[in-house]
Design a protein around this motif. Structure first.
Motif, PDB file in Angstrom:
ATOM      1  N   ASP A 195       0.579   6.795  -3.962  1.00 57.38           N
ATOM      2  CA  ASP A 195      -0.055   6.270  -5.175  1.00 57.38           C
ATOM      3  C   ASP A 195      -1.002   5.156  -4.749  1.00 57.38           C
ATOM      4  O   ASP A 195      -0.723   3.969  -4.931  1.00 57.38           O
ATOM      5  CB  ASP A 195       1.004   5.744  -6.151  1.00 57.38           C
ATOM      6  CG  ASP A 195       0.399   5.289  -7.471  1.00 57.38           C
ATOM      7  OD1 ASP A 195      -0.749   5.686  -7.775  1.00 57.38           O
ATOM      8  OD2 ASP A 195       1.083   4.527  -8.197  1.00 57.38           O
ATOM      9  N   TYR A 236       0.830  -1.197   0.000  1.00 57.07           N
ATOM     10  CA  TYR A 236       0.000   0.000   0.000  1.00 57.07           C
ATOM     11  C   TYR A 236       0.871   1.256   0.000  1.00 57.07           C
ATOM     12  O   TYR A 236       1.622   1.506   0.940  1.00 57.07           O
ATOM     13  CB  TYR A 236      -0.926   0.009   1.217  1.00 57.07           C
ATOM     14  CG  TYR A 236      -1.990  -1.071   1.188  1.00 57.07           C
ATOM     15  CD1 TYR A 236      -2.511  -1.534  -0.022  1.00 57.07           C
ATOM     16  CD2 TYR A 236      -2.482  -1.617   2.367  1.00 57.07           C
ATOM     17  CE1 TYR A 236      -3.489  -2.519  -0.048  1.00 57.07           C
ATOM     18  CE2 TYR A 236      -3.466  -2.597   2.349  1.00 57.07           C
ATOM     19  CZ  TYR A 236      -3.962  -3.039   1.143  1.00 57.07           C
ATOM     20  OH  TYR A 236      -4.932  -4.011   1.116  1.00 57.07           O
ATOM     21  N   TYR A 290      -6.376  -0.310  -1.573  1.00 65.66           N
ATOM     22  CA  TYR A 290      -5.962   0.514  -0.428  1.00 65.66           C
ATOM     23  C   TYR A 290      -7.025   1.570  -0.127  1.00 65.66           C
ATOM     24  O   TYR A 290      -7.417   1.774   1.031  1.00 65.66           O
ATOM     25  CB  TYR A 290      -4.616   1.171  -0.737  1.00 65.66           C
ATOM     26  CG  TYR A 290      -3.968   1.911   0.415  1.00 65.66           C
ATOM     27  CD1 TYR A 290      -4.365   1.711   1.740  1.00 65.66           C
ATOM     28  CD2 TYR A 290      -2.938   2.822   0.173  1.00 65.66           C
ATOM     29  CE1 TYR A 290      -3.754   2.398   2.776  1.00 65.66           C
ATOM     30  CE2 TYR A 290      -2.317   3.506   1.214  1.00 65.66           C
ATOM     31  CZ  TYR A 290      -2.740   3.294   2.515  1.00 65.66           C
ATOM     32  OH  TYR A 290      -2.138   3.967   3.544  1.00 65.66           O
ATOM     33  N   SER A 331      -3.712   2.447  -4.370  1.00 65.09           N
ATOM     34  CA  SER A 331      -4.430   1.506  -5.239  1.00 65.09           C
ATOM     35  C   SER A 331      -5.907   1.489  -4.854  1.00 65.09           C
ATOM     36  O   SER A 331      -6.301   1.993  -3.798  1.00 65.09           O
ATOM     37  CB  SER A 331      -3.848   0.103  -5.074  1.00 65.09           C
ATOM     38  OG  SER A 331      -4.048  -0.368  -3.745  1.00 65.09           O
ATOM     39  N   ASP A 332      -6.725   0.879  -5.718  1.00 62.37           N
ATOM     40  CA  ASP A 332      -8.152   0.771  -5.429  1.00 62.37           C
ATOM     41  C   ASP A 332      -8.390  -0.022  -4.147  1.00 62.37           C
ATOM     42  O   ASP A 332      -9.277   0.311  -3.348  1.00 62.37           O
ATOM     43  CB  ASP A 332      -8.883   0.104  -6.595  1.00 62.37           C
ATOM     44  CG  ASP A 332      -8.942   0.995  -7.832  1.00 62.37           C
ATOM     45  OD1 ASP A 332      -8.759   2.218  -7.682  1.00 62.37           O
ATOM     46  OD2 ASP A 332      -9.164   0.469  -8.936  1.00 62.37           O
TER      47      ASP A 332
END
Length: 240
Positions: free
Chosen positions: A204, A200, A209, A206-207
């Motif tokens: 940046d 994580y 996270y 992620s979906d």
């Protein structure tokens, strides 16, 4: 004269099998208890010697609430082991409806400090015995302080204060006037990150996270660690 009743062989065989199993189980539990005594719970106090150690009593309620909501919502109701929470976590895992783990925060404190490199069923049993002793030796705020100050947040950060400094230029210490206070969203981001600290990425996200942070914020609101307004503001900052 009637025939004598036939002996029920099944019941006799069952008892013959059950007794050795009980004996082996008792020996195993006794051995695990003896091995668990090697863990000196007084050693946990050494965590307080870290340069970036901050007690949860000096943190905003929403910061410590972010970890409780995500990892152990019944934290203040159990004594180191939570049968109800573990059962719920198992059901949720099988039905794929939750991100909450089965171990209590106390168990995680024990695992991270004493058994971090040991992955086995025997470790889990020893962990339970030690967790019970930890609960008897320390109050809940002390145990939670041990947790947030001895867990990996990525980028070589092992305390929540160090992580807040590193990622946000913020502080979790209400008495520190040199840095801005950590926000609700930042608290949820750190509490959500410990599940996969190397995966994580705060810069940046992620979906997966983002979804985990959103779930934590929802739990924080449900458990009254944040208000509806604080929740809405955090969601807007998150951008979802």
């Amino acid at each position: 004269v009637g025939k004598p009743p036939k002996r029920k062989k099944g019941k006799g065989i069952f008892l013959k099998l059950l007794i050795p199993i009980i004996i082996v189980l008792a020996i195993f539990i006794g051995a695990m208890y003896a091995l668990s005594l090697r863990a000196n719970v007084d050693d946990l106090k050494s965590i307080e010697d870290k340069d970036t150690f901050v007690s949860v009593s000096n943190m905003p309620d929403y910061t410590k609430g972010a970890f409780i909501a995500m990892e152990d919502e019944r934290y203040y109701k159990h004594h180191g082991f939570d049968i109800k929470g573990t059962s719920r976590a198992l059901f949720s895992t099988l039905s794929d409806k939750s991100v909450q783990g089965g171990s209590t925060l106390t168990q995680q404190v024990v695992k991270n400090y004493y058994y971090d490199n040991e992955q086995s069923f025997t470790r889990k049993v020893k962990e339970l015995f030690v967790a019970h002793r930890v609960e008897k030796a320390y109050d809940k705020n002390e145990i939670l302080s041990f947790y947030v100050n001895n867990i990996y947040f990525g980028s070589n950060q092992y305390t929540v204060e160090g992580a807040a400094n590193h990622y946000f230029g913020a502080t979790t210490d209400k008495n520190n006037t040199n840095l801005p206070q950590i926000t609700v969203l930042q608290s949820a981001m750190l509490a959500s990150k410990v599940n996969a600290p190397s995966v994580y990425d705060i810069n940046d996200m992620s979906d997966n996270y983002i979804n985990r942070v959103k779930i934590d914020l929802e739990k924080m609101k449900q458990q009254n660690y944040i208000t509806d307004v604080e929740y809405e503001n955090a969601i807007q900052e998150l951008g979802v």
